[in-house]
Structure formats: structure tokens, C-alpha cells
Enzyme design. Structure first.
Site, short mmCIF file in Angstrom:
data_model
loop_
_atom_site.label_atom_id
_atom_site.label_comp_id
_atom_site.label_asym_id
_atom_site.label_seq_id
_atom_site.Cartn_x
_atom_site.Cartn_y
_atom_site.Cartn_z
N LYS A 167 -26.51 -13.66 -23.90
CA LYS A 167 -26.76 -14.18 -22.55
C LYS A 167 -26.43 -15.66 -22.57
CE LYS A 167 -31.13 -15.38 -20.33
NZ LYS A 167 -32.46 -14.86 -19.96
N LEU A 168 -25.56 -16.07 -21.66
CA LEU A 168 -25.20 -17.49 -21.57
C LEU A 168 -25.95 -18.13 -20.42
CD1 LEU A 168 -21.28 -17.38 -21.92
CD2 LEU A 168 -22.99 -17.70 -23.74
N LYS A 169 -26.58 -19.25 -20.67
CA LYS A 169 -27.19 -20.02 -19.60
C LYS A 169 -26.05 -20.71 -18.86
CE LYS A 169 -31.67 -19.50 -20.24
NZ LYS A 169 -32.55 -18.97 -19.18
N GLY B 235 -37.80 -13.38 -22.19
CA GLY B 235 -38.46 -14.13 -23.25
C GLY B 235 -38.80 -15.51 -22.74
N SER C 159 -30.51 -15.40 -26.00
CA SER C 159 -30.24 -16.28 -24.88
C SER C 159 -29.67 -17.59 -25.43
CB SER C 159 -31.55 -16.53 -24.12
OG SER C 159 -31.36 -17.45 -23.07
N LYS D 91 -41.09 -10.13 -17.47
CA LYS D 91 -41.79 -11.05 -18.36
C LYS D 91 -43.26 -10.88 -18.03
CE LYS D 91 -38.20 -14.64 -18.62
NZ LYS D 91 -37.80 -15.97 -18.10
N ASP E 78 -27.32 -16.34 -17.03
CA ASP E 78 -28.59 -16.68 -16.38
C ASP E 78 -28.49 -18.07 -15.77
OD1 ASP E 78 -31.20 -17.03 -15.56
OD2 ASP E 78 -32.11 -16.85 -17.55
N GLU F 35 -28.22 -13.27 -13.73
CA GLU F 35 -29.67 -13.39 -13.58
C GLU F 35 -30.04 -14.59 -12.71
OE1 GLU F 35 -31.47 -13.51 -17.47
OE2 GLU F 35 -33.43 -14.14 -16.72
N ASP G 52 -35.30 -12.65 -12.06
CA ASP G 52 -36.29 -13.08 -13.06
C ASP G 52 -37.39 -13.83 -12.28
OD1 ASP G 52 -37.75 -14.55 -14.94
OD2 ASP G 52 -36.03 -15.34 -16.02
#
Ligand code: OSB
Ligand code: MG
Length: 378
Positions: free
Chosen positions: A161-163, A290, A135, A262, A188, A213, A238
Site C-alpha cells: 500500500k502506497l501512501k 493498522g 503500508s 480498524k 491510501d 483508500e 477508512d
């Protein structure tokens, strides 16, 4: 077994690099660890609550408070306790899934260590190693982002995964696609958008992402189903999935095609396993999320990620992606883009007592006899 005492250990540990999401930046972690001391031996749990209630309503001081005053008294009073009973015994306390998950995890670890069974075996792992993604936080500039992503790909991570947040979404995705080709990629948003942003987010459809996400706030489940009519990239939830019931409702509403699991967010590994099974029966793939865990939480997550319906790479990165020195004796090391599932009893990792002492900021012990006699107040 009987729960004789519980140690609540707080540690302060710096991250190797600041981690920025749509809800804030984090450079150090303040983590609550739970050590269960039972008649059958000890077990460890890690609470994933952050320092502030920004990812979820839970936060680490609140988790410690609710454990001390409301959760532990319900458990230490028992003459006989099994990990499988914890979720039910705590049902009258609303919410506080992360706090509940931490104590259930510690009791499950003690129970499994006592009988020599690994988390993976207990949960039904079907593989000995798991595919790992990473992430990647929000960066100040595109060149800096590309440097970070390139470094992770060189290390072998199998998915990026890019925020994202408003103002940092289409451009970074385009730049990563242009530079790194068809690497498995997802984003995300951590709830940063509204339904009125659907047309804008549909621009992401051009980049062949695995999923988007949690674009909208956690209680806006129906809005995710409506967004899915406009955005063709699969929506993954999520924050919205805080229970088996929430997962069932989201699936029924077509609010998501994929779910991020999670264990901390749903009240523990046992509820997480029920969600895994529910998703499998609806052909909804899941992947392991995570929460910047230490090696303790990571051990449980990697074991669970070896279950059959975890078909997408998780945010289960190696220890060195988070911490210069983890608090377990053998940190998780990436090998060919994968982490090995521990096979030893319980979590299968050993706490590095020297390192733990170095990072401990406070400890509190609740004993069976004291707890049952008094109600601590603050
Ligand atoms: O939304 O998945 C998230 C970290 C903290 C809080 C929420 C999230 C995250 C991550 C990091 O994305 C995942 C990890 O590498 O542990
Ligand atoms: Mg997320």
C-alpha cells in the site's frame, strides 16, 4: 466480574523508520496502554490515538483525559461487568471511539484469559494465519521508495500500500508497477483530495490497483459515491467508517466497494465485528487496517483478520516493520508473507515487563473506591 482498577500506562517508543502520510511525519510513538485489573484477573488494551488529532479528532492526551474523567467512572461503578456491556454503558459519551475501544479491549482480554479462550476463537476466526500487506509511507524520491518497496517484497509481504498525496500519486504508482510488475498494489490518500481531483485520480485506473483508500475527508461520504462514477478503481473507506451506522450508510450510498476495519476507529472489537458481519451480508470485502500498534494491539488485529470476510491482505505487518524491540515477549514474525493467529488465552501474547519498564514515560492508576468517591478534575 468487577473492574477493581485500571492502569493507564504511557510509553514512548521509536519507529524503525519515519512514517510519512498526507497528514504528517512520525518518527516516535507516544502510546497509551490500558491494563484492566479485574476480580477475574488482568487484561491489556492499546489505544490507537496518535499524538496529534490529525488522522482523526482523537489524540492520546485527550483519550487519557476522557478515560479518566468520563469513561472509567461509568465502568468501575458497576458491581458486575462484561465486555459485551461496555459499548452500551459508554453510549452517552459521544465519539472517543479509540478511548472506548482501548478499555473494552482490556476488559475483553481479562474476560477471555479468565476462561481460557483466545480472541480468535471468540471473534470467530476461520484461519490460523493471515495474509499480510505493508503500508509504505511517502518518500523523498522515487529511487528511495523503490528500495523500500523492494525490501518489503523480499521479506515476503503479499501486498503493498502506497501512501499518496497531491504531488506524490501517479508517479510513485507508475514506478512501482514498472519495477515490480503485477504485485498486489493499493493506495491510501488519508483524505488529501477533493471531488475536483476525480479526473486526476482516474489516471490511477491504468495501474490495476486493488483500491484507493479514503481519497476525501471523512464527512464527505456522498462525494465518495460521486467520485466512484468517475474513478473506476474501487473506493475503500477508512476514516469515514467510525460506526456500524456509518458503514451501513456508506454501503447504501455506494460510497465504497471495500471497507478498512480498524477496531480502534469504531469503538472496539465488538462494533468492528458487527461491521464485518454487515459487510459480509452486502458482499463488501473488508481488510484489517493498522495504526502502528505494538504487539498488544497487533495480537487483537491479527485475530480479527482471521474472520471469514477479511479477504484482502491487511496492514498487519510484522513487529520489526515498526519497532526494533516490541513490548511483547514473542514479537510477530512474518512467515511466508503471513502472521500466525495467537491461540493462547485472551490476546495470547505476554507483555515483556522489562521492555515495558524501559519505554514507560508515565503511569496512572484509577482505583474503584477512589474513583467512585471523587471526580478528578484538571
Ligand atoms: O490510514 O491506514 C492509515 C497509520 C497511522 C494512521 C493511519 C493509517 C496508518 C497506516 C499504517 O497506514 C498501517 C500500519 O502498518 O499499521
Ligand atoms: Mg488509511
Amino acid at each position: 466480574m468487577r473492574l477493581e482498577a485500571v492502569e493507564l500506562i504511557r510509553i514512548g517508543i521509536p519507529l524503525v523508520a519515519p512514517f510519512e502520510t498526507s497528514f504528517g511525519v512520525q518518527s516516535d510513538r507516544d502510546i497509551l496502554l490500558v491494563k484492566a485489573i479485574t476480580s477475574d484477573g488482568e487484561g491489556w488494551g492499546e489505544c490507537v490515538a496518535g499524538e496529534e488529532p490529525t488522522y482523526s479528532p482523537e489524540y492520546v492526551d485527550g483519550a487519557q483525559h476522557v478515560l479518566t474523567h468520563h469513561l472509567l467512572p461509568r465502568l468501575v461503578a458497576r458491581e458486575d461487568l462484561k465486555a459485551e456491556e461496555v459499548f452500551g454503558l459508554l453510549r452517552h459519551v459521544h465519539g472517543h471511539q479509540m478511548a472506548k475501544a482501548a478499555i473494552e479491549m482490556a476488559i475483553l482480554d481479562a474476560q477471555l484469559r479468565a476462561r481460557g479462550e483466545s480472541f480468535g476463537k471468540y471473534l470467530g476466526a476461520v484461519r490460523s494465519e493471515v495474509d499480510c500487506g505493508v503500508s509504505v509511507g511517502i518518500h523523498r524520491t522515487i529511487p528511495e521508495l523503490l528500495r523500500t518497496v523492494g525490501g518489503f517484497l523480499d521479506q515476503g509481504y503479499r501486498r503493498i500500500k502506497l501512501k499518496i498525496k497531491p504531488g506524490w500519486d501517479i508517479e510513485p504508482v507508475r514506478a512501482v508497477r514498472e519495477r515490480f510488475g503485477d504485485v498486489p498494489l493499493q493506495v491510501d490518500a488519508n483524505t488529501a483530495y477533493n471531488l475536483s481531483d476525480a479526473k486526476h485520480l482516474a489516471e490511477l485506473d491504468a495501474y490495476d490497483l486493488l483500491l484507493i483508500e479514503q481519497p476525501m475527508p471523512e464527512d464527505q461520504v456522498l462525494a465518495h459515491a460521486q467520485m466512484a462514477e468517475i474513478v473506476s478503481t474501487p473506493i475503500c473507506l477508512d476514516e469515514s467508517i467510525h460506526s456500524l451506522r456509518a458503514a451501513a450508510d456508506a454501503i447504501e450510498l455506494h460510497a465504497c466497494r471495500i471497507i478498512n476495519i480498524k477496531p480502534g476507529r469504531v469503538g472496539g472489537y465488538l462494533e468492528a465485528r458487527r461491521i464485518h458481519d454487515l459487510c459480509a451480508s452486502h458482499s463488501i470485502p473488508v481488510w484489517m487496517g493498522g495504526m502502528l500498534e505494538t504487539g498488544i494491539g497487533r495480537a487483537g488485529n491479527v485475530a480479527m483478520a482471521a474472520m471469514s470476510n477479511f479477504t484482502l491482505p491487511g496492514d498487519t505487518s510484522a513487529s520489526d516493520r515498526y519497532y526494533h524491540r516490541d513490548i511483547i515477549t514473542e514479537p510477530f514474525v512474518l512467515q511466508g508473507g503471513r502472521l500466525r493467529v495467537p491461540t493462547g488465552p485472551g490476546l495470547g501474547v505476554t507483555v515483556d515487563e522489562e521492555r515495558l519498564r524501559e519505554v514507560t514515560t508515565s503511569t496512572m492508576e484509577m482505583r474503584r473506591e477512589k474513583t467512585s468517591a471523587t471526580t478528578p478534575s484538571r
